[in-house]
Design an enzyme around this catalytic site. Sequence first.
Site, PDB file in Angstrom:
ATOM      1  N   HIS A 174      49.681 -28.574 -30.298  1.00  0.00           N
ATOM      2  CA  HIS A 174      49.014 -29.816 -30.714  1.00  0.00           C
ATOM      3  C   HIS A 174      49.990 -30.992 -30.646  1.00  0.00           C
ATOM      4  O   HIS A 174      51.126 -30.890 -31.131  1.00  0.00           O
ATOM      5  CB  HIS A 174      48.547 -29.713 -32.166  1.00  0.00           C
ATOM      6  CG  HIS A 174      47.355 -28.844 -32.379  1.00  0.00           C
ATOM      7  ND1 HIS A 174      47.243 -28.001 -33.457  1.00  0.00           N
ATOM      8  CD2 HIS A 174      46.210 -28.710 -31.663  1.00  0.00           C
ATOM      9  CE1 HIS A 174      46.071 -27.374 -33.397  1.00  0.00           C
ATOM     10  NE2 HIS A 174      45.429 -27.777 -32.321  1.00  0.00           N
ATOM     11  N   CYS A 183      46.509 -31.256 -40.607  1.00  0.00           N
ATOM     12  CA  CYS A 183      45.553 -30.171 -40.285  1.00  0.00           C
ATOM     13  C   CYS A 183      44.611 -29.864 -41.432  1.00  0.00           C
ATOM     14  O   CYS A 183      43.531 -29.319 -41.225  1.00  0.00           O
ATOM     15  CB  CYS A 183      46.271 -28.874 -39.963  1.00  0.00           C
ATOM     16  SG  CYS A 183      47.756 -29.037 -39.048  1.00  0.00           S
ATOM     17  N   GLU A 226      40.969 -30.139 -39.877  1.00  0.00           N
ATOM     18  CA  GLU A 226      41.185 -31.236 -38.928  1.00  0.00           C
ATOM     19  C   GLU A 226      40.790 -30.867 -37.503  1.00  0.00           C
ATOM     20  O   GLU A 226      40.285 -31.700 -36.743  1.00  0.00           O
ATOM     21  CB  GLU A 226      42.674 -31.624 -38.906  1.00  0.00           C
ATOM     22  CG  GLU A 226      43.018 -32.544 -37.753  1.00  0.00           C
ATOM     23  CD  GLU A 226      44.477 -32.936 -37.686  1.00  0.00           C
ATOM     24  OE1 GLU A 226      45.325 -32.045 -37.546  1.00  0.00           O
ATOM     25  OE2 GLU A 226      44.753 -34.123 -37.767  1.00  0.00           O
ATOM     26  N   ASP A 227      41.011 -29.609 -37.167  1.00  0.00           N
ATOM     27  CA  ASP A 227      40.798 -29.208 -35.780  1.00  0.00           C
ATOM     28  C   ASP A 227      39.327 -29.177 -35.375  1.00  0.00           C
ATOM     29  O   ASP A 227      39.013 -29.115 -34.193  1.00  0.00           O
ATOM     30  CB  ASP A 227      41.435 -27.830 -35.531  1.00  0.00           C
ATOM     31  CG  ASP A 227      42.940 -27.926 -35.590  1.00  0.00           C
ATOM     32  OD1 ASP A 227      43.484 -28.948 -35.126  1.00  0.00           O
ATOM     33  OD2 ASP A 227      43.570 -26.989 -36.117  1.00  0.00           O
TER      34      ASP A 227
HETATM   35  C1  CIR Z   1      46.024 -22.281 -35.344  1.00  0.00           C
HETATM   36  O1  CIR Z   1      46.873 -21.746 -34.633  1.00  0.00           O
HETATM   37  O2  CIR Z   1      44.951 -22.664 -34.885  1.00  0.00           O
HETATM   38  C2  CIR Z   1      46.296 -22.436 -36.814  1.00  0.00           C
HETATM   39  N1  CIR Z   1      47.040 -21.314 -37.280  1.00  0.00           N
HETATM   40  C3  CIR Z   1      47.067 -23.702 -37.097  1.00  0.00           C
HETATM   41  C4  CIR Z   1      46.289 -24.921 -36.781  1.00  0.00           C
HETATM   42  C5  CIR Z   1      47.033 -26.150 -37.115  1.00  0.00           C
HETATM   43  N2  CIR Z   1      46.232 -27.293 -36.957  1.00  0.00           N
HETATM   44  C6  CIR Z   1      46.706 -28.482 -36.643  1.00  0.00           C
HETATM   45  O3  CIR Z   1      47.885 -28.643 -36.348  1.00  0.00           O
HETATM   46  N3  CIR Z   1      45.831 -29.481 -36.587  1.00  0.00           N
END
Ligand code: CIR
Length: 251
Positions: free
Chosen positions: A159, A246, A67-68
């Site tokens: 986020h 995510c 998702e990111d």
């Molecule tokens: C991070 O810190 O980037 C990853 N461990 C977790 C990302 C979670 N992503 C999200 O909430 N969209």
Amino acid sequence: MKVTKAIVRPPSAAFTGCISEHPLHHTVNLERALQQHAQYVTTLEELGLEVIVLEPQPSLPDACFVEDTAVVYGNRAFITRPKPQSRRDEISTVRPVLEQYFDCEVAEAPATIEGGDVIHLAHRLISGLSQRTNQQGVMQMSSWLGVPVDTIEAPQIMHLKSYLTAIDDTTFVGTGRFLDHPVVQDAKVIYVPDSEHYAANTLMINGRVLLPAGHPITAESITRAGYEVIELNMSEFQKCDGALTCLSITF
Ligand code: CIR
């Protein structure tokens, strides 16, 4: 918004080395994470989605959190620029797939932006201005996607969608943190108590609300508001500071 497809990527063996401040990070179990991911995929398929499964990335610990890496809207995708250096190489692994479906543009420095900050509504987006997403990121995204973006300034959080998600155009699910913010004014709100804060990250798929298992108060509130809830065990992703939204890009 009806969706028909989801892009996902299972965690790789590198997953246990992901970025996380969760106190149980050291207990992450890869096998269990893979089972939970498989159940996530099955659930999306049962809801009628075509699930596009990307190859695991053995050198990118956070790459399952697809998702990111992109925000899609209409026929365009804005490919993001994650804040952590260790996540920047995820972009090139997602881009070719998105290019099959969307006109794509990539965020440029000094922008940083991650999809976990961006709430989709029919005619606007809401983005956190957070530890991961800055004003330049929001401006570039808004300009490429051609959609207004309201912002919620929250420099202390990773986020926005860990605190607030939308289950339809006028209904939000959220902890108390941002519920009185002007950008959610006039909307209906399903309140998530602090004891269940992880449940604020819901994933709406064509009328069904996916919810992390183990949050009975929130599940009941959403059910009482007239939505069917589907609960998924997300324990291993929670330990990695990740949640339901995510794990996919849906469109
Ligand atoms: C991070 O810190 O980037 C990853 N461990 C977790 C990302 C979670 N992503 C999200 O909430 N969209």
